[in-house]
Design an enzyme around this catalytic site. Structure first.
Site, PDB file in Angstrom:
ATOM      1  N   ASP A  35      -7.843  -5.272   0.057  1.00 47.63           N
ATOM      2  CA  ASP A  35      -8.286  -6.105  -0.838  1.00 47.63           C
ATOM      3  C   ASP A  35      -8.044  -7.800  -0.657  1.00 47.63           C
ATOM      4  O   ASP A  35      -8.197  -8.452  -1.396  1.00 47.63           O
ATOM      5  CB  ASP A  35      -7.889  -5.930  -2.352  1.00 47.63           C
ATOM      6  CG  ASP A  35      -8.328  -4.519  -2.784  1.00 47.63           C
ATOM      7  OD1 ASP A  35      -9.565  -4.550  -2.356  1.00 47.63           O
ATOM      8  OD2 ASP A  35      -7.728  -3.767  -3.554  1.00 47.63           O
ATOM      9  N   HIS A  37       0.755  -1.217  -0.037  1.00 42.44           N
ATOM     10  CA  HIS A  37       0.017  -0.040  -0.007  1.00 42.44           C
ATOM     11  C   HIS A  37       0.872   1.408   0.196  1.00 42.44           C
ATOM     12  O   HIS A  37       1.830   1.075   0.789  1.00 42.44           O
ATOM     13  CB  HIS A  37      -0.857   0.009   1.299  1.00 42.44           C
ATOM     14  CG  HIS A  37      -1.981   0.810   0.939  1.00 42.44           C
ATOM     15  ND1 HIS A  37      -2.073   2.093   1.263  1.00 42.44           N
ATOM     16  CD2 HIS A  37      -3.325   0.618   0.660  1.00 42.44           C
ATOM     17  CE1 HIS A  37      -3.140   2.835   1.089  1.00 42.44           C
ATOM     18  NE2 HIS A  37      -4.050   1.904   0.697  1.00 42.44           N
TER      19      HIS A  37
HETATM   20  C1  LIG Z   1      -7.882  -0.706  -2.551  1.00 44.14           C
HETATM   21  C2  LIG Z   1      -6.520  -0.579  -2.883  1.00 44.14           C
HETATM   22  O1  LIG Z   1      -6.387   0.102  -3.879  1.00 44.14           O
HETATM   23  S1  LIG Z   1      -5.479  -1.301  -1.787  1.00 44.14           S
HETATM   24  C3  LIG Z   1      -4.157  -1.761  -3.098  1.00 44.14           C
HETATM   25  C4  LIG Z   1      -4.640  -2.964  -3.926  1.00 44.14           C
HETATM   26  N1  LIG Z   1      -3.791  -3.255  -4.873  1.00 44.14           N
HETATM   27  C5  LIG Z   1      -2.685  -4.537  -4.756  1.00 44.14           C
HETATM   28  O2  LIG Z   1      -2.989  -5.028  -3.751  1.00 44.14           O
HETATM   29  C6  LIG Z   1      -1.865  -4.778  -5.994  1.00 44.14           C
HETATM   30  C7  LIG Z   1      -0.469  -5.104  -5.381  1.00 44.14           C
HETATM   31  N2  LIG Z   1       0.206  -4.115  -4.731  1.00 44.14           N
HETATM   32  C8  LIG Z   1       0.751  -3.165  -5.419  1.00 44.14           C
HETATM   33  O3  LIG Z   1       1.020  -3.235  -6.743  1.00 44.14           O
HETATM   34  C9  LIG Z   1       1.529  -1.833  -4.661  1.00 44.14           C
HETATM   35  O4  LIG Z   1       1.557  -2.240  -3.396  1.00 44.14           O
HETATM   36  C10 LIG Z   1       0.553  -0.847  -4.470  1.00 44.14           C
HETATM   37  C11 LIG Z   1       0.073  -0.186  -5.975  1.00 44.14           C
HETATM   38  C12 LIG Z   1      -0.768  -0.885  -3.867  1.00 44.14           C
HETATM   39  C13 LIG Z   1       1.253   0.730  -4.297  1.00 44.14           C
HETATM   40  O5  LIG Z   1       2.220   0.808  -5.078  1.00 44.14           O
HETATM   41  P1  LIG Z   1       3.486   1.968  -4.478  1.00 44.14           P
HETATM   42  O6  LIG Z   1       3.155   2.642  -3.296  1.00 44.14           O
HETATM   43  O7  LIG Z   1       3.986   2.323  -5.960  1.00 44.14           O
HETATM   44  O8  LIG Z   1       4.724   1.036  -3.984  1.00 44.14           O
HETATM   45  P2  LIG Z   1       5.861   0.347  -4.936  1.00 44.14           P
HETATM   46  O9  LIG Z   1       5.203  -0.473  -6.247  1.00 44.14           O
HETATM   47  O10 LIG Z   1       6.840   1.314  -5.260  1.00 44.14           O
HETATM   48  O11 LIG Z   1       6.413  -0.775  -4.107  1.00 44.14           O
HETATM   49  C14 LIG Z   1       7.513  -0.371  -2.953  1.00 44.14           C
HETATM   50  C15 LIG Z   1       8.549  -1.546  -2.861  1.00 44.14           C
HETATM   51  O12 LIG Z   1       7.675  -2.722  -2.168  1.00 44.14           O
HETATM   52  C16 LIG Z   1       7.678  -3.732  -3.192  1.00 44.14           C
HETATM   53  N3  LIG Z   1       6.058  -4.192  -3.392  1.00 44.14           N
HETATM   54  C17 LIG Z   1       4.962  -3.428  -3.177  1.00 44.14           C
HETATM   55  N4  LIG Z   1       3.688  -4.294  -3.353  1.00 44.14           N
HETATM   56  C18 LIG Z   1       4.151  -5.469  -3.437  1.00 44.14           C
HETATM   57  C19 LIG Z   1       3.601  -6.627  -3.694  1.00 44.14           C
HETATM   58  N5  LIG Z   1       2.237  -6.526  -3.733  1.00 44.14           N
HETATM   59  N6  LIG Z   1       4.150  -7.720  -3.788  1.00 44.14           N
HETATM   60  C20 LIG Z   1       5.629  -7.738  -3.927  1.00 44.14           C
HETATM   61  N7  LIG Z   1       6.353  -6.750  -3.744  1.00 44.14           N
HETATM   62  C21 LIG Z   1       5.698  -5.375  -3.510  1.00 44.14           C
HETATM   63  C22 LIG Z   1       7.752  -3.118  -4.526  1.00 44.14           C
HETATM   64  O13 LIG Z   1       8.650  -4.279  -5.480  1.00 44.14           O
HETATM   65  C23 LIG Z   1       8.954  -2.224  -4.197  1.00 44.14           C
HETATM   66  O14 LIG Z   1      10.018  -2.836  -3.539  1.00 44.14           O
HETATM   67  P3  LIG Z   1      11.586  -2.308  -3.898  1.00 44.14           P
HETATM   68  O15 LIG Z   1      11.669  -0.937  -3.215  1.00 44.14           O
HETATM   69  O16 LIG Z   1      12.576  -3.468  -3.694  1.00 44.14           O
HETATM   70  O17 LIG Z   1      11.704  -2.066  -5.291  1.00 44.14           O
HETATM   71  O1  LIG Z   2      -5.613   4.625  -0.680  1.00 46.64           O
HETATM   72  C1  LIG Z   2      -5.300   4.095  -1.321  1.00 46.64           C
HETATM   73  O2  LIG Z   2      -4.243   4.227  -2.188  1.00 46.64           O
HETATM   74  C2  LIG Z   2      -6.054   2.585  -1.883  1.00 46.64           C
HETATM   75  C3  LIG Z   2      -7.215   1.974  -0.956  1.00 46.64           C
HETATM   76  O3  LIG Z   2      -6.781   1.542   0.251  1.00 46.64           O
HETATM   77  C4  LIG Z   2      -8.464   2.473  -0.977  1.00 46.64           C
HETATM   78  O4  LIG Z   2      -8.701   3.078  -2.022  1.00 46.64           O
HETATM   79  O5  LIG Z   2      -9.208   2.091  -0.027  1.00 46.64           O
END
Ligand SMILES: CC(=O)SCCNC(=O)CCNC(=O)[C@H](O)C(C)(C)COP(=O)(O)OP(=O)(O)OC[C@H]1O[C@@H](n2cnc3c(N)ncnc32)[C@H](O)[C@@H]1OP(=O)(O)O
Ligand SMILES: O=C([O-])CC(=O)C(=O)O
Length: 390
Positions: free
Chosen positions: A326, A272
Protein backbone atom coordinates in the site's frame (compact mmCIF):
# COMPACT_ATOMS: atom_id res chain seq x y z
CA UNK A 1 -21.97 -24.91 37.45
CA UNK A 2 -20.61 -24.98 33.94
CA UNK A 3 -16.99 -24.08 33.49
CA UNK A 4 -17.26 -20.74 31.67
CA UNK A 5 -13.57 -20.52 31.09
CA UNK A 6 -13.38 -22.62 27.98
CA UNK A 7 -15.52 -23.23 24.91
CA UNK A 8 -14.02 -26.69 24.77
CA UNK A 9 -10.31 -26.92 25.18
CA UNK A 10 -7.89 -24.07 24.72
CA UNK A 11 -4.30 -24.77 23.87
CA UNK A 12 -2.96 -21.30 23.11
CA UNK A 13 -4.05 -17.75 22.48
CA UNK A 14 -2.43 -15.70 19.76
CA UNK A 15 -3.83 -12.15 19.41
CA UNK A 16 -4.75 -11.48 15.78
CA UNK A 17 -4.27 -15.25 15.16
CA UNK A 18 -0.60 -14.46 14.48
CA UNK A 19 1.19 -17.59 13.35
CA UNK A 20 -1.92 -19.80 13.65
CA UNK A 21 -2.73 -21.68 10.41
CA UNK A 22 -6.48 -21.55 9.70
CA UNK A 23 -6.56 -23.43 6.40
CA UNK A 24 -4.56 -25.55 3.99
CA UNK A 25 -4.20 -23.76 0.68
CA UNK A 26 -2.40 -24.19 -2.63
CA UNK A 27 -3.26 -20.73 -3.99
CA UNK A 28 -0.20 -18.66 -3.06
CA UNK A 29 2.78 -18.58 -0.73
CA UNK A 30 4.95 -15.90 0.86
CA UNK A 31 8.45 -15.96 2.27
CA UNK A 32 8.37 -12.97 4.59
CA UNK A 33 12.07 -13.11 5.49
CA UNK A 34 13.35 -12.56 1.98
CA UNK A 35 10.28 -10.79 0.56
CA UNK A 36 9.18 -13.38 -1.98
CA UNK A 37 5.66 -14.11 -3.28
CA UNK A 38 4.36 -16.82 -5.60
CA UNK A 39 0.90 -17.43 -7.08
CA UNK A 40 0.34 -21.15 -7.67
CA UNK A 41 4.11 -21.64 -7.50
CA UNK A 42 4.99 -18.88 -10.00
CA UNK A 43 7.10 -15.91 -8.92
CA UNK A 44 5.02 -12.71 -8.84
CA UNK A 45 7.85 -10.92 -10.68
CA UNK A 46 7.47 -13.25 -13.65
CA UNK A 47 3.71 -12.78 -13.68
CA UNK A 48 4.10 -8.99 -13.49
CA UNK A 49 6.56 -9.13 -16.36
CA UNK A 50 4.77 -11.57 -18.64
CA UNK A 51 1.16 -12.24 -17.67
CA UNK A 52 -2.10 -10.30 -17.85
CA UNK A 53 -4.71 -9.88 -15.11
CA UNK A 54 -7.09 -12.14 -17.04
CA UNK A 55 -4.47 -14.91 -17.31
CA UNK A 56 -3.39 -14.49 -13.68
CA UNK A 57 -7.02 -14.75 -12.55
CA UNK A 58 -7.39 -17.99 -14.49
CA UNK A 59 -4.20 -19.29 -12.88
CA UNK A 60 -5.45 -18.43 -9.40
CA UNK A 61 -8.89 -19.94 -9.96
CA UNK A 62 -7.89 -23.08 -11.85
CA UNK A 63 -4.42 -23.76 -10.46
CA UNK A 64 -2.66 -23.86 -13.84
CA UNK A 65 -1.84 -21.42 -16.61
CA UNK A 66 -4.48 -21.60 -19.38
CA UNK A 67 -3.88 -22.76 -22.92
CA UNK A 68 -4.51 -20.10 -25.59
CA UNK A 69 -8.00 -21.54 -26.15
CA UNK A 70 -8.85 -21.63 -22.44
CA UNK A 71 -7.67 -18.05 -22.00
CA UNK A 72 -9.64 -16.80 -24.96
CA UNK A 73 -12.79 -18.53 -23.64
CA UNK A 74 -12.24 -17.14 -20.11
CA UNK A 75 -11.62 -13.64 -21.49
CA UNK A 76 -14.73 -13.78 -23.71
CA UNK A 77 -16.86 -14.77 -20.71
CA UNK A 78 -15.46 -11.92 -18.63
CA UNK A 79 -16.23 -9.45 -21.41
CA UNK A 80 -19.73 -10.84 -21.81
CA UNK A 81 -20.58 -10.34 -18.12
CA UNK A 82 -19.32 -6.79 -17.58
CA UNK A 83 -22.73 -5.13 -17.69
CA UNK A 84 -24.70 -4.44 -14.53
CA UNK A 85 -28.48 -4.34 -14.18
CA UNK A 86 -30.18 -0.94 -14.29
CA UNK A 87 -31.71 -1.66 -10.86
CA UNK A 88 -28.19 -1.82 -9.39
CA UNK A 89 -27.41 1.54 -11.01
CA UNK A 90 -30.68 2.93 -9.59
CA UNK A 91 -29.69 1.68 -6.17
CA UNK A 92 -26.34 3.53 -6.46
CA UNK A 93 -28.15 6.73 -7.40
CA UNK A 94 -29.83 6.71 -3.99
CA UNK A 95 -26.50 6.57 -2.11
CA UNK A 96 -25.38 9.84 -0.49
CA UNK A 97 -22.94 11.84 -2.65
CA UNK A 98 -20.42 11.58 0.18
CA UNK A 99 -20.58 7.75 0.24
CA UNK A 100 -17.12 6.21 0.19
CA UNK A 101 -16.67 4.12 -2.99
CA UNK A 102 -15.73 1.09 -0.85
CA UNK A 103 -19.06 1.31 0.99
CA UNK A 104 -20.88 1.57 -2.31
CA UNK A 105 -18.96 -1.43 -3.65
CA UNK A 106 -19.68 -3.52 -0.58
CA UNK A 107 -23.39 -2.73 -0.76
CA UNK A 108 -23.73 -3.33 -4.50
CA UNK A 109 -21.82 -6.61 -4.42
CA UNK A 110 -24.12 -7.82 -1.62
CA UNK A 111 -27.11 -6.71 -3.74
CA UNK A 112 -25.84 -8.67 -6.76
CA UNK A 113 -26.57 -11.84 -4.79
CA UNK A 114 -30.30 -11.06 -5.01
CA UNK A 115 -30.12 -11.08 -8.80
CA UNK A 116 -27.95 -14.20 -9.10
CA UNK A 117 -29.22 -16.65 -6.45
CA UNK A 118 -26.71 -19.34 -5.56
CA UNK A 119 -27.93 -22.91 -4.91
CA UNK A 120 -27.90 -23.93 -1.24
CA UNK A 121 -26.21 -27.29 -1.64
CA UNK A 122 -23.73 -27.60 -4.43
CA UNK A 123 -21.87 -30.69 -5.53
CA UNK A 124 -20.68 -32.47 -8.65
CA UNK A 125 -19.90 -31.48 -12.26
CA UNK A 126 -23.07 -29.49 -12.89
CA UNK A 127 -22.19 -27.24 -10.02
CA UNK A 128 -18.66 -26.72 -11.31
CA UNK A 129 -20.28 -24.61 -14.03
CA UNK A 130 -22.25 -22.66 -11.40
CA UNK A 131 -19.09 -21.98 -9.40
CA UNK A 132 -17.20 -20.87 -12.51
CA UNK A 133 -20.02 -18.56 -13.52
CA UNK A 134 -20.05 -16.89 -10.07
CA UNK A 135 -16.31 -16.25 -10.40
CA UNK A 136 -16.71 -14.80 -13.89
CA UNK A 137 -19.66 -12.65 -12.84
CA UNK A 138 -17.88 -11.10 -9.87
CA UNK A 139 -14.51 -10.53 -11.56
CA UNK A 140 -16.26 -9.06 -14.63
CA UNK A 141 -18.65 -6.78 -12.75
CA UNK A 142 -16.49 -5.23 -10.02
CA UNK A 143 -14.81 -2.69 -12.36
CA UNK A 144 -18.23 -1.69 -13.73
CA UNK A 145 -19.63 -1.19 -10.22
CA UNK A 146 -16.63 0.96 -9.19
CA UNK A 147 -16.59 3.06 -12.37
CA UNK A 148 -20.39 3.56 -12.41
CA UNK A 149 -20.42 4.81 -8.81
CA UNK A 150 -17.38 7.04 -9.40
CA UNK A 151 -19.23 8.82 -12.21
CA UNK A 152 -22.74 8.85 -10.79
CA UNK A 153 -21.68 10.47 -7.51
CA UNK A 154 -20.72 13.54 -9.57
CA UNK A 155 -23.97 13.46 -11.52
CA UNK A 156 -22.39 11.94 -14.65
CA UNK A 157 -23.96 9.02 -16.50
CA UNK A 158 -22.18 5.69 -16.17
CA UNK A 159 -20.26 4.64 -19.28
CA UNK A 160 -21.24 1.17 -20.50
CA UNK A 161 -18.41 -1.36 -20.73
CA UNK A 162 -16.82 -2.16 -24.10
CA UNK A 163 -16.07 -5.74 -25.05
CA UNK A 164 -13.18 -4.89 -27.38
CA UNK A 165 -10.99 -3.71 -24.49
CA UNK A 166 -8.94 -5.64 -21.92
CA UNK A 167 -10.03 -5.75 -18.27
CA UNK A 168 -7.64 -2.91 -17.36
CA UNK A 169 -8.31 -0.77 -20.45
CA UNK A 170 -12.07 -1.16 -20.09
CA UNK A 171 -11.97 -0.08 -16.45
CA UNK A 172 -10.01 3.05 -17.36
CA UNK A 173 -12.41 3.74 -20.23
CA UNK A 174 -15.53 3.37 -18.02
CA UNK A 175 -13.95 5.72 -15.47
CA UNK A 176 -12.72 8.46 -17.79
CA UNK A 177 -14.53 8.01 -21.10
CA UNK A 178 -11.15 7.70 -22.82
CA UNK A 179 -9.22 4.72 -24.08
CA UNK A 180 -5.94 4.51 -22.19
CA UNK A 181 -2.52 4.80 -23.82
CA UNK A 182 -0.79 1.45 -24.07
CA UNK A 183 1.52 2.29 -21.12
CA UNK A 184 -1.43 3.30 -18.89
CA UNK A 185 -3.25 0.07 -19.74
CA UNK A 186 -0.16 -2.03 -18.98
CA UNK A 187 0.55 -0.21 -15.70
CA UNK A 188 -3.03 -0.81 -14.50
CA UNK A 189 -2.88 -4.41 -15.68
CA UNK A 190 0.32 -5.08 -13.71
CA UNK A 191 -1.09 -3.28 -10.65
CA UNK A 192 -4.09 -5.64 -10.85
CA UNK A 193 -1.75 -8.66 -11.11
CA UNK A 194 0.32 -7.74 -8.07
CA UNK A 195 -2.79 -7.06 -5.95
CA UNK A 196 -4.69 -10.18 -7.00
CA UNK A 197 -3.77 -12.53 -4.17
CA UNK A 198 -1.93 -12.70 -0.87
CA UNK A 199 -2.39 -15.87 1.21
CA UNK A 200 -4.44 -15.66 4.43
CA UNK A 201 -4.82 -11.89 4.80
CA UNK A 202 -7.75 -10.39 6.75
CA UNK A 203 -10.11 -9.96 3.78
CA UNK A 204 -9.46 -13.45 2.43
CA UNK A 205 -10.05 -14.83 5.90
CA UNK A 206 -13.32 -12.84 6.05
CA UNK A 207 -14.39 -14.47 2.77
CA UNK A 208 -13.67 -17.90 4.20
CA UNK A 209 -15.31 -17.29 7.58
CA UNK A 210 -18.48 -16.04 5.88
CA UNK A 211 -18.48 -18.78 3.24
CA UNK A 212 -17.90 -21.45 5.92
CA UNK A 213 -21.48 -20.86 7.11
CA UNK A 214 -22.60 -21.68 3.52
CA UNK A 215 -23.59 -18.04 3.00
CA UNK A 216 -23.75 -17.25 -0.71
CA UNK A 217 -20.59 -16.07 -2.52
CA UNK A 218 -21.85 -12.50 -3.07
CA UNK A 219 -22.32 -12.13 0.68
CA UNK A 220 -18.88 -13.64 1.29
CA UNK A 221 -17.16 -11.28 -1.17
CA UNK A 222 -19.10 -8.36 0.25
CA UNK A 223 -17.70 -9.28 3.70
CA UNK A 224 -14.20 -9.35 2.20
CA UNK A 225 -14.68 -5.87 0.69
CA UNK A 226 -15.69 -4.58 4.13
CA UNK A 227 -12.55 -6.05 5.68
CA UNK A 228 -10.31 -4.69 2.90
CA UNK A 229 -11.63 -1.16 3.41
CA UNK A 230 -10.01 -0.78 6.85
CA UNK A 231 -6.91 1.44 7.19
CA UNK A 232 -4.84 -1.43 8.62
CA UNK A 233 -5.48 -3.42 5.42
CA UNK A 234 -6.27 -2.20 1.88
CA UNK A 235 -7.52 1.17 3.11
CA UNK A 236 -3.90 2.10 3.90
CA UNK A 237 -3.25 2.92 0.22
CA UNK A 238 -5.63 5.88 0.46
CA UNK A 239 -4.19 6.98 3.83
CA UNK A 240 -0.63 6.98 2.44
CA UNK A 241 -1.52 9.66 -0.10
CA UNK A 242 -3.35 11.70 2.55
CA UNK A 243 -0.16 11.43 4.63
CA UNK A 244 2.05 12.57 1.73
CA UNK A 245 -0.29 15.53 1.14
CA UNK A 246 -0.16 16.43 4.82
CA UNK A 247 3.67 16.29 4.87
CA UNK A 248 3.80 18.43 1.74
CA UNK A 249 7.60 18.80 1.40
CA UNK A 250 10.59 16.48 1.66
CA UNK A 251 11.98 18.67 4.45
CA UNK A 252 8.85 18.12 6.60
CA UNK A 253 9.14 14.33 6.45
CA UNK A 254 11.51 13.98 9.40
CA UNK A 255 9.45 16.09 11.80
CA UNK A 256 6.29 14.22 10.74
CA UNK A 257 7.90 10.80 11.24
CA UNK A 258 9.42 11.69 14.60
CA UNK A 259 6.13 13.12 15.86
CA UNK A 260 4.20 10.00 14.83
CA UNK A 261 6.73 7.66 16.40
CA UNK A 262 6.92 9.72 19.61
CA UNK A 263 3.11 9.47 19.85
CA UNK A 264 3.33 5.72 19.14
CA UNK A 265 1.22 6.16 16.04
CA UNK A 266 1.55 3.92 12.99
CA UNK A 267 2.81 5.17 9.63
CA UNK A 268 0.41 4.13 6.87
CA UNK A 269 1.88 1.78 4.30
CA UNK A 270 4.65 0.50 6.58
CA UNK A 271 4.73 -2.84 8.39
CA UNK A 272 3.30 -6.24 7.67
CA UNK A 273 2.39 -9.34 9.63
CA UNK A 274 4.42 -11.57 7.30
CA UNK A 275 7.05 -9.43 5.54
CA UNK A 276 9.95 -8.40 7.72
CA UNK A 277 11.68 -6.80 4.76
CA UNK A 278 10.40 -4.69 1.85
CA UNK A 279 7.29 -6.22 0.29
CA UNK A 280 8.23 -7.42 -3.23
CA UNK A 281 5.04 -5.79 -4.54
CA UNK A 282 6.23 -2.38 -3.27
CA UNK A 283 9.37 -2.84 -5.38
CA UNK A 284 7.29 -3.77 -8.43
CA UNK A 285 5.05 -0.73 -7.92
CA UNK A 286 8.06 1.59 -7.72
CA UNK A 287 9.19 0.09 -11.03
CA UNK A 288 5.78 0.89 -12.55
CA UNK A 289 5.94 4.42 -11.17
CA UNK A 290 9.42 4.89 -12.72
CA UNK A 291 8.08 3.70 -16.08
CA UNK A 292 5.32 6.30 -15.88
CA UNK A 293 7.70 9.11 -14.97
CA UNK A 294 10.58 8.00 -17.18
CA UNK A 295 10.59 11.16 -19.28
CA UNK A 296 9.32 13.74 -16.79
CA UNK A 297 11.17 12.67 -13.63
CA UNK A 298 9.75 11.72 -10.23
CA UNK A 299 7.31 14.06 -8.49
CA UNK A 300 6.87 15.31 -4.95
CA UNK A 301 4.74 12.34 -3.82
CA UNK A 302 7.49 9.89 -4.66
CA UNK A 303 10.23 12.06 -3.18
CA UNK A 304 8.40 12.37 0.16
CA UNK A 305 7.56 8.65 0.20
CA UNK A 306 11.22 7.72 -0.46
CA UNK A 307 12.33 10.12 2.27
CA UNK A 308 9.93 8.48 4.75
CA UNK A 309 11.22 5.07 3.72
CA UNK A 310 14.87 6.15 4.11
CA UNK A 311 14.33 7.90 7.44
CA UNK A 312 12.38 4.96 8.85
CA UNK A 313 15.08 2.43 7.93
CA UNK A 314 17.17 2.91 11.07
CA UNK A 315 14.24 2.89 13.51
CA UNK A 316 11.37 0.87 12.02
CA UNK A 317 13.46 -1.05 9.47
CA UNK A 318 15.47 -2.53 12.32
CA UNK A 319 12.19 -3.97 13.68
CA UNK A 320 11.28 -5.40 10.28
CA UNK A 321 8.75 -2.62 9.60
CA UNK A 322 9.21 -1.76 5.92
CA UNK A 323 7.07 -0.51 3.01
CA UNK A 324 4.18 -2.81 2.13
CA UNK A 325 2.11 -2.99 -1.07
CA UNK A 326 0.00 0.00 0.00
CA UNK A 327 2.97 2.36 0.37
CA UNK A 328 3.69 2.90 -3.31
CA UNK A 329 0.45 1.93 -5.13
CA UNK A 330 -1.26 5.30 -4.61
CA UNK A 331 1.52 7.31 -6.22
CA UNK A 332 1.08 5.19 -9.35
CA UNK A 333 -2.71 5.64 -9.41
CA UNK A 334 -2.47 9.38 -8.76
CA UNK A 335 -0.06 9.69 -11.69
CA UNK A 336 -2.77 8.04 -13.82
CA UNK A 337 -5.20 10.75 -12.68
CA UNK A 338 -7.27 8.45 -10.46
CA UNK A 339 -8.93 10.03 -7.37
CA UNK A 340 -7.53 8.93 -3.99
CA UNK A 341 -10.73 7.32 -2.71
CA UNK A 342 -10.73 4.89 -5.65
CA UNK A 343 -7.38 3.34 -4.68
CA UNK A 344 -8.89 0.75 -2.33
CA UNK A 345 -11.74 -0.14 -4.74
CA UNK A 346 -9.02 -0.77 -7.37
CA UNK A 347 -7.39 -3.13 -4.87
CA UNK A 348 -10.75 -4.93 -4.56
CA UNK A 349 -11.15 -5.16 -8.37
CA UNK A 350 -7.87 -7.10 -8.39
CA UNK A 351 -8.20 -9.05 -5.14
CA UNK A 352 -11.59 -10.52 -6.00
CA UNK A 353 -9.74 -13.18 -8.02
CA UNK A 354 -7.75 -14.24 -4.96
CA UNK A 355 -10.81 -14.21 -2.69
CA UNK A 356 -12.68 -16.41 -5.17
CA UNK A 357 -9.75 -18.79 -5.58
CA UNK A 358 -9.79 -19.40 -1.81
CA UNK A 359 -13.59 -19.59 -1.74
CA UNK A 360 -13.50 -22.23 -4.48
CA UNK A 361 -10.74 -24.16 -2.74
CA UNK A 362 -12.74 -24.35 0.48
CA UNK A 363 -16.11 -25.23 -1.16
CA UNK A 364 -17.38 -28.61 -0.19
CA UNK A 365 -14.52 -29.37 2.18
CA UNK A 366 -14.48 -26.51 4.66
CA UNK A 367 -15.72 -26.80 8.22
CA UNK A 368 -17.54 -23.86 9.79
CA UNK A 369 -15.05 -21.44 11.38
CA UNK A 370 -15.83 -21.37 15.02
CA UNK A 371 -12.75 -20.57 17.12
CA UNK A 372 -12.69 -20.58 20.89
CA UNK A 373 -12.42 -17.67 23.31
CA UNK A 374 -10.83 -17.25 26.70
CA UNK A 375 -13.61 -16.06 28.96
CA UNK A 376 -12.39 -13.35 31.33
CA UNK A 377 -15.76 -12.17 32.70
CA UNK A 378 -17.66 -12.89 35.91
CA UNK A 379 -19.08 -16.30 36.78
CA UNK A 380 -22.11 -17.45 38.78
CA UNK A 381 -23.56 -13.95 39.43
CA UNK A 382 -27.17 -13.64 40.65
CA UNK A 383 -29.91 -11.69 38.92
CA UNK A 384 -30.81 -8.54 40.94
CA UNK A 385 -34.34 -7.14 40.51
CA UNK A 386 -34.23 -3.56 39.13
CA UNK A 387 -35.57 -1.86 42.26
CA UNK A 388 -32.84 -3.48 44.40
CA UNK A 389 -29.94 -2.30 42.21
CA UNK A 390 -27.73 0.41 43.72
C1 LIG B 1 -2.58 -4.93 1.93
C2 LIG B 1 -2.24 -4.82 3.34
O1 LIG B 1 -3.06 -5.09 4.16
S1 LIG B 1 -0.65 -4.40 3.78
C3 LIG B 1 -0.83 -3.60 5.37
C4 LIG B 1 -1.49 -2.26 5.23
N1 LIG B 1 -1.60 -1.58 6.52
C5 LIG B 1 -0.83 -0.54 6.87
O2 LIG B 1 0.05 -0.12 6.14
C6 LIG B 1 -1.13 0.11 8.20
C7 LIG B 1 0.14 0.32 9.03
N2 LIG B 1 0.70 -0.95 9.48
C8 LIG B 1 0.19 -1.60 10.55
O3 LIG B 1 -0.73 -1.14 11.23
C9 LIG B 1 0.78 -2.96 10.92
O4 LIG B 1 2.12 -3.03 10.50
C10 LIG B 1 -0.02 -4.14 10.31
C11 LIG B 1 -1.51 -4.03 10.70
C12 LIG B 1 0.08 -4.14 8.80
C13 LIG B 1 0.56 -5.45 10.87
O5 LIG B 1 0.25 -5.51 12.21
P1 LIG B 1 0.89 -6.58 13.20
O6 LIG B 1 1.44 -7.74 12.47
O7 LIG B 1 -0.13 -6.86 14.23
O8 LIG B 1 2.15 -5.82 13.82
P2 LIG B 1 2.17 -4.94 15.13
O9 LIG B 1 1.16 -3.86 15.05
O10 LIG B 1 2.11 -5.86 16.31
O11 LIG B 1 3.61 -4.31 15.01
C14 LIG B 1 4.82 -4.92 15.47
C15 LIG B 1 5.76 -3.80 15.89
O12 LIG B 1 6.06 -2.96 14.78
C16 LIG B 1 5.56 -1.63 14.99
N3 LIG B 1 4.88 -1.20 13.77
C17 LIG B 1 4.19 -1.97 12.91
N4 LIG B 1 3.71 -1.24 11.88
C18 LIG B 1 4.11 0.03 12.13
C19 LIG B 1 3.92 1.23 11.44
N5 LIG B 1 3.20 1.27 10.29
N6 LIG B 1 4.43 2.36 11.95
C20 LIG B 1 5.15 2.32 13.10
N7 LIG B 1 5.38 1.19 13.80
C21 LIG B 1 4.87 0.07 13.32
C22 LIG B 1 4.55 -1.76 16.13
O13 LIG B 1 4.43 -0.56 16.84
C23 LIG B 1 5.17 -2.88 16.95
O14 LIG B 1 6.25 -2.33 17.66
P3 LIG B 1 6.62 -2.85 19.15
O15 LIG B 1 6.96 -4.30 18.96
O16 LIG B 1 7.77 -2.00 19.55
O17 LIG B 1 5.39 -2.65 19.98
O1 LIG C 1 -1.21 -10.36 3.77
C1 LIG C 1 -1.66 -9.44 4.46
O2 LIG C 1 -1.85 -9.54 5.70
C2 LIG C 1 -2.02 -8.15 3.85
C3 LIG C 1 -1.54 -7.99 2.46
O3 LIG C 1 -0.40 -7.70 2.20
C4 LIG C 1 -2.49 -8.26 1.38
O4 LIG C 1 -3.63 -8.67 1.64
O5 LIG C 1 -2.11 -8.07 0.21
Amino acid sequence: MADHNTDNSISCFSPGLAGIPVAESAVSSVDGKIGYLEYRGIDIEQLAERSSFEETSYLLLHGVLPTAEQLSDFDAKLKHHRRIKFRIRDMMKSFPESAHPMDSLQATVAALGMFYPFPKNISGEMDKATVDSVCINLIAKLPTLVAAHARMRHGDDPIPPRDDLSHAANFYYMLTGEEPYHLTERILDVAFIVHAEHTMNASTFSTLVTASTHADPYTSISAAIGALSGPLHGGANEDVLDMLDEIGTVENAEVYLNRKLANKEKISGLGHRVYKTRDPRATLLVKLYKQLTDKIGVDIDYRIARQIEKLSESTLGAKGVCPNVDFYSGIVYRKLGIPTDLFTPIFAIARVSGWLAHWKEQLGSGRIYRPAQIYVGKKGDSYIPIDERG
